[in-house]
Scaffold this motif. Structure first.
Motif, PDB file in Angstrom:
ATOM      1  N   TYR A  18       0.832  -1.205   0.000  1.00  0.00           N
ATOM      2  CA  TYR A  18       0.000   0.000   0.000  1.00  0.00           C
ATOM      3  C   TYR A  18       0.865   1.254   0.000  1.00  0.00           C
ATOM      4  O   TYR A  18       0.603   2.205  -0.735  1.00  0.00           O
ATOM      5  CB  TYR A  18      -0.930   0.012   1.216  1.00  0.00           C
ATOM      6  N   THR A  19       1.914   1.256   0.799  1.00  0.00           N
ATOM      7  CA  THR A  19       2.795   2.414   0.876  1.00  0.00           C
ATOM      8  C   THR A  19       3.490   2.668  -0.456  1.00  0.00           C
ATOM      9  O   THR A  19       3.588   3.804  -0.908  1.00  0.00           O
ATOM     10  CB  THR A  19       3.848   2.205   1.984  1.00  0.00           C
ATOM     11  N   ILE A  21       2.445   1.780  -3.458  1.00  0.00           N
ATOM     12  CA  ILE A  21       1.451   2.215  -4.446  1.00  0.00           C
ATOM     13  C   ILE A  21       0.974   3.635  -4.159  1.00  0.00           C
ATOM     14  O   ILE A  21       0.837   4.451  -5.066  1.00  0.00           O
ATOM     15  CB  ILE A  21       0.258   1.234  -4.472  1.00  0.00           C
ATOM     16  N   HIS A  22       0.763   3.938  -2.893  1.00  0.00           N
ATOM     17  CA  HIS A  22       0.214   5.239  -2.513  1.00  0.00           C
ATOM     18  C   HIS A  22       1.227   6.367  -2.663  1.00  0.00           C
ATOM     19  O   HIS A  22       0.884   7.482  -3.066  1.00  0.00           O
ATOM     20  CB  HIS A  22      -0.305   5.179  -1.072  1.00  0.00           C
ATOM     21  N   SER A  23       2.485   6.112  -2.325  1.00  0.00           N
ATOM     22  CA  SER A  23       3.503   7.161  -2.359  1.00  0.00           C
ATOM     23  C   SER A  23       4.848   6.589  -2.828  1.00  0.00           C
ATOM     24  O   SER A  23       5.760   6.370  -2.015  1.00  0.00           O
ATOM     25  CB  SER A  23       3.653   7.769  -0.967  1.00  0.00           C
ATOM     26  N   SER A  27       8.557   6.183  -0.836  1.00  0.00           N
ATOM     27  CA  SER A  27       9.086   4.827  -0.667  1.00  0.00           C
ATOM     28  C   SER A  27      10.508   4.730  -1.206  1.00  0.00           C
ATOM     29  O   SER A  27      11.381   4.133  -0.571  1.00  0.00           O
ATOM     30  CB  SER A  27       8.192   3.823  -1.387  1.00  0.00           C
TER      31      SER A  27
END
Length: 54
Positions: A18-19, A21-23, A27
């Motif tokens: 999720y991290t 994909i989201h940012s 990352s």
């Protein structure tokens, strides 16, 4: 106990995905910081070993 480890592992994998994909920029920054830390640690160990020989 084993079931708890599986659940924690899956939660961690989902959180990391999720991290990423989201940012993705953040990352990548965190990965770079991690590799810099590992590099600095390896360099420090090398310096220590060199000082032991001298």
């Amino acid at each position: 106990m084993v079931q708890t480890k599986k659940v924690v592992l899956w939660v961690l994998v989902i959180f990391v995905a999720y991290t990423i994909i989201h940012s993705p920029a953040r990352s990548a920054e965190l990965v770079q910081i991690g590799f810099e830390g590992i590099s600095d640690a390896a360099q420090s160990v090398g310096t220590f070993m060199t000082q032991l020989i001298n």
